[in-house]
Design a protein around this motif. Structure first.
Motif, PDB file in Angstrom:
ATOM      1  N   PRO A 258       0.836  -1.207   0.000  1.00  0.00           N
ATOM      2  CA  PRO A 258       0.000   0.000   0.000  1.00  0.00           C
ATOM      3  C   PRO A 258       0.870   1.257   0.000  1.00  0.00           C
ATOM      4  O   PRO A 258       1.962   1.266   0.577  1.00  0.00           O
ATOM      5  CB  PRO A 258      -0.793  -0.116   1.308  1.00  0.00           C
ATOM      6  CG  PRO A 258      -0.707  -1.544   1.712  1.00  0.00           C
ATOM      7  CD  PRO A 258       0.601  -2.048   1.192  1.00  0.00           C
ATOM      8  N   VAL A 259       0.381   2.306  -0.619  1.00  0.00           N
ATOM      9  CA  VAL A 259       1.093   3.582  -0.578  1.00  0.00           C
ATOM     10  C   VAL A 259       0.991   4.140   0.839  1.00  0.00           C
ATOM     11  O   VAL A 259      -0.102   4.289   1.391  1.00  0.00           O
ATOM     12  CB  VAL A 259       0.501   4.585  -1.581  1.00  0.00           C
ATOM     13  CG1 VAL A 259       1.244   5.913  -1.518  1.00  0.00           C
ATOM     14  CG2 VAL A 259       0.544   4.014  -2.991  1.00  0.00           C
ATOM     15  N   ALA A 260       2.128   4.413   1.445  1.00  0.00           N
ATOM     16  CA  ALA A 260       2.151   4.914   2.824  1.00  0.00           C
ATOM     17  C   ALA A 260       2.228   6.432   2.838  1.00  0.00           C
ATOM     18  O   ALA A 260       2.827   7.041   1.945  1.00  0.00           O
ATOM     19  CB  ALA A 260       3.336   4.324   3.578  1.00  0.00           C
ATOM     20  N   ARG A 261       1.622   7.035   3.859  1.00  0.00           N
ATOM     21  CA  ARG A 261       1.722   8.485   4.064  1.00  0.00           C
ATOM     22  C   ARG A 261       2.272   8.752   5.463  1.00  0.00           C
ATOM     23  O   ARG A 261       1.756   8.220   6.443  1.00  0.00           O
ATOM     24  CB  ARG A 261       0.352   9.159   3.909  1.00  0.00           C
ATOM     25  CG  ARG A 261      -0.146   9.235   2.483  1.00  0.00           C
ATOM     26  CD  ARG A 261      -1.450  10.013   2.410  1.00  0.00           C
ATOM     27  NE  ARG A 261      -2.555   9.266   2.988  1.00  0.00           N
ATOM     28  CZ  ARG A 261      -3.759   9.805   3.278  1.00  0.00           C
ATOM     29  NH1 ARG A 261      -3.964  11.098   3.052  1.00  0.00           N
ATOM     30  NH2 ARG A 261      -4.716   9.068   3.793  1.00  0.00           N
ATOM     31  N   VAL A 262       3.310   9.563   5.523  1.00  0.00           N
ATOM     32  CA  VAL A 262       3.877  10.008   6.797  1.00  0.00           C
ATOM     33  C   VAL A 262       3.738  11.520   6.822  1.00  0.00           C
ATOM     34  O   VAL A 262       4.467  12.232   6.136  1.00  0.00           O
ATOM     35  CB  VAL A 262       5.355   9.580   6.939  1.00  0.00           C
ATOM     36  CG1 VAL A 262       5.870   9.964   8.324  1.00  0.00           C
ATOM     37  CG2 VAL A 262       5.523   8.088   6.696  1.00  0.00           C
ATOM     38  N   CYS A 263       2.779  12.008   7.606  1.00  0.00           N
ATOM     39  CA  CYS A 263       2.406  13.418   7.531  1.00  0.00           C
ATOM     40  C   CYS A 263       2.176  13.967   8.934  1.00  0.00           C
ATOM     41  O   CYS A 263       2.271  13.251   9.937  1.00  0.00           O
ATOM     42  CB  CYS A 263       1.117  13.574   6.708  1.00  0.00           C
ATOM     43  SG  CYS A 263       1.139  12.722   5.107  1.00  0.00           S
ATOM     44  N   GLY A 264       1.842  15.259   8.982  1.00  0.00           N
ATOM     45  CA  GLY A 264       1.449  15.853  10.253  1.00  0.00           C
ATOM     46  C   GLY A 264       0.113  15.299  10.696  1.00  0.00           C
ATOM     47  O   GLY A 264      -0.703  14.857   9.879  1.00  0.00           O
ATOM     48  N   TRP A 265      -0.109  15.317  11.998  1.00  0.00           N
ATOM     49  CA  TRP A 265      -1.387  14.838  12.509  1.00  0.00           C
ATOM     50  C   TRP A 265      -2.493  15.840  12.189  1.00  0.00           C
ATOM     51  O   TRP A 265      -2.238  17.032  12.019  1.00  0.00           O
ATOM     52  CB  TRP A 265      -1.304  14.611  14.016  1.00  0.00           C
ATOM     53  CG  TRP A 265      -0.191  13.714  14.437  1.00  0.00           C
ATOM     54  CD1 TRP A 265       0.860  14.013  15.252  1.00  0.00           C
ATOM     55  CD2 TRP A 265       0.014  12.347  14.028  1.00  0.00           C
ATOM     56  NE1 TRP A 265       1.698  12.939  15.386  1.00  0.00           N
ATOM     57  CE2 TRP A 265       1.211  11.901  14.660  1.00  0.00           C
ATOM     58  CE3 TRP A 265      -0.676  11.458  13.210  1.00  0.00           C
ATOM     59  CZ2 TRP A 265       1.713  10.610  14.483  1.00  0.00           C
ATOM     60  CZ3 TRP A 265      -0.172  10.171  13.027  1.00  0.00           C
ATOM     61  CH2 TRP A 265       0.993   9.759  13.663  1.00  0.00           C
ATOM     62  N   SER A 266      -3.708  15.379  12.130  1.00  0.00           N
ATOM     63  CA  SER A 266      -4.852  16.229  11.776  1.00  0.00           C
ATOM     64  C   SER A 266      -5.335  16.991  13.003  1.00  0.00           C
ATOM     65  O   SER A 266      -6.405  16.724  13.564  1.00  0.00           O
ATOM     66  CB  SER A 266      -5.971  15.379  11.165  1.00  0.00           C
ATOM     67  OG  SER A 266      -5.542  14.772   9.960  1.00  0.00           O
ATOM     68  N   THR A 267      -4.516  17.935  13.411  1.00  0.00           N
ATOM     69  CA  THR A 267      -4.837  18.745  14.579  1.00  0.00           C
ATOM     70  C   THR A 267      -4.108  20.083  14.474  1.00  0.00           C
ATOM     71  O   THR A 267      -3.269  20.270  13.599  1.00  0.00           O
ATOM     72  CB  THR A 267      -4.411  18.019  15.874  1.00  0.00           C
ATOM     73  OG1 THR A 267      -4.801  18.805  17.006  1.00  0.00           O
ATOM     74  CG2 THR A 267      -2.906  17.807  15.918  1.00  0.00           C
ATOM     75  N   HIS A 268      -4.467  21.013  15.349  1.00  0.00           N
ATOM     76  CA  HIS A 268      -3.742  22.280  15.396  1.00  0.00           C
ATOM     77  C   HIS A 268      -2.349  22.055  15.964  1.00  0.00           C
ATOM     78  O   HIS A 268      -2.110  21.111  16.733  1.00  0.00           O
ATOM     79  CB  HIS A 268      -4.497  23.293  16.260  1.00  0.00           C
ATOM     80  CG  HIS A 268      -5.840  23.679  15.709  1.00  0.00           C
ATOM     81  ND1 HIS A 268      -5.982  24.348  14.517  1.00  0.00           N
ATOM     82  CD2 HIS A 268      -7.095  23.485  16.179  1.00  0.00           C
ATOM     83  CE1 HIS A 268      -7.263  24.566  14.283  1.00  0.00           C
ATOM     84  NE2 HIS A 268      -7.962  24.047  15.273  1.00  0.00           N
ATOM     85  N   MET A 269      -1.445  22.940  15.620  1.00  0.00           N
ATOM     86  CA  MET A 269      -0.107  22.880  16.191  1.00  0.00           C
ATOM     87  C   MET A 269      -0.185  23.145  17.695  1.00  0.00           C
ATOM     88  O   MET A 269      -0.814  24.098  18.129  1.00  0.00           O
ATOM     89  CB  MET A 269       0.801  23.913  15.519  1.00  0.00           C
ATOM     90  CG  MET A 269       2.202  23.967  16.081  1.00  0.00           C
ATOM     91  SD  MET A 269       3.130  22.432  15.887  1.00  0.00           S
ATOM     92  CE  MET A 269       3.390  22.410  14.111  1.00  0.00           C
ATOM     93  N   GLY A 270       0.431  22.269  18.472  1.00  0.00           N
ATOM     94  CA  GLY A 270       0.397  22.424  19.914  1.00  0.00           C
ATOM     95  C   GLY A 270       1.189  23.641  20.372  1.00  0.00           C
ATOM     96  O   GLY A 270       2.104  24.098  19.692  1.00  0.00           O
ATOM     97  N   LEU A 271       0.834  24.141  21.533  1.00  0.00           N
ATOM     98  CA  LEU A 271       1.563  25.275  22.085  1.00  0.00           C
ATOM     99  C   LEU A 271       2.894  24.839  22.672  1.00  0.00           C
ATOM    100  O   LEU A 271       3.782  25.660  22.910  1.00  0.00           O
ATOM    101  CB  LEU A 271       0.715  25.975  23.149  1.00  0.00           C
ATOM    102  CG  LEU A 271      -0.647  26.512  22.666  1.00  0.00           C
ATOM    103  CD1 LEU A 271      -1.366  27.231  23.785  1.00  0.00           C
ATOM    104  CD2 LEU A 271      -0.473  27.438  21.471  1.00  0.00           C
TER     105      LEU A 271
END
Length: 294
Positions: A258-271
């Motif tokens: 399968p094509v893998a994705r390594v990305c940012g999480w689906s959330t706002h940037m933490g403080l």
């Protein structure tokens, strides 16, 4: 440094801090045959200018054709600095409002080009090509590289073709596709994985993420049979989703995993703990191992 002294106040000048006004002014200048470069600074603040870019700049050629010089909104470049930057002495607003990566929003707009260089030498060649282009270009620079990157940049003028990916490192076992800052993280993960697993990994820099270089990616994945897409922005509806879908459509019978994705999480940037939100060497290394072992 000293741009106003060198080129004069009629070409280099400060404007009111209104993103809609800055981009609107640049669109008007482009219609008059000039080639303006509008500086929005942080991509987080480009949203007030979204209407100008989407409904005016991007639709200019579709609506009105071109002028006598063959331009529509040609030569319009909007510079933005995007995504994660390490904490500074500023308060938490620097993370709340200065660490977004909205590139996928612009890749859904026909008529715009979206360019994201990985370093200084690439930035110069791609920026000069963007200024010469007869399409409006959203030019997004990784802001962390302003502090981290030192690279030889030729003094002479040169252009790097838009919409042409670069094979940064050839390989035969896995294709990794990325753009911007993660190219350096991918390189570190690849070095470790190749030493541990005895594999050869191909690394490709998209450089232009819309319209992007499909043929180079498809040819590579057909050879390797395995693909991983890496980017800092969130996984959901990101650039990686489009790349993965295209690979599935064009390389289905060649895929061995399968094509893998390594990305940012689906959330706002933490403080705090911002680094937990973006792909690091460990996550990319694990994706390589999982894809190889599939």
């Amino acid at each position: 440094m000293n741009l106003a002294s060198e080129f004069g106040d009629d070409r280099v000048f400060n404007t009111p801090l209104t993103e809609q006004g800055i981009v609107g002014f640049a669109i008007g200048a482009a219609f008059e045959g000039m080639r303006p470069v509008a500086e929005v600074q942080f991509a987080d603040y480009v949203y007030p200018a979204f209407d100008q870019l989407v409904n005016e700049a991007a639709k200019a050629r579709f609506r009105a054709g071109v002028n006598a010089k063959g331009q529509s909104c040609g030569g319009l470049v909007v510079l933005c600095k995007y995504f994660y930057v390490p904490p500074t002495s500023e308060h938490t607003n620097s993370r709340r409002y200065h660490s977004q990566s909205p590139e996928s929003l612009f890749t859904h707009i026909p008529g715009l080009r979206v360019v994201m260089p990985r370093g200084p030498a690439q930035a110069k060649g791609l920026l000069l090509a963007a200024i010469a282009s007869n399409d409006p270009v959203v030019f997004m620079e990784p802001k962390i590289l302003y502090r981290a990157a030192v690279e030889y940049v030729p003094a002479e003028s040169y252009e790097i073709p838009l919409s042409k990916a670069e094979i940064v490192k050839p390989g035969k076992d896995v294709t990794i596709i990325s753009y911007g800052t993660p190219l350096y993280t991918c390189s570190n993960a690849i070095e470790k994985a190749e030493a541990d697993f005895g594999c050869q990994i191909e690394l490709i820099d998209l450089r232009t993420i819309y319209p992007w270089d499909r043929p180079t990616i498809i040819e590579s994945v057909k050879r390797t049979g395995k693909a991983i897409v890496v980017h800092e922005s969130m996984t959901n509806s990101g650039v990686g989703a489009e790349v993965a879908a295209t690979i599935q459509e064009q390389c289905f019978l060649n895929l061995e995993a399968p094509v893998a994705r390594v990305c940012g999480w689906s959330t706002h940037m933490g403080l705090i703990y911002e680094r937990f939100n973006i792909p690091d060497v460990t996550r990319i290394y694990d994706a390589i191992k999982t894809t190889l072992d599939y």
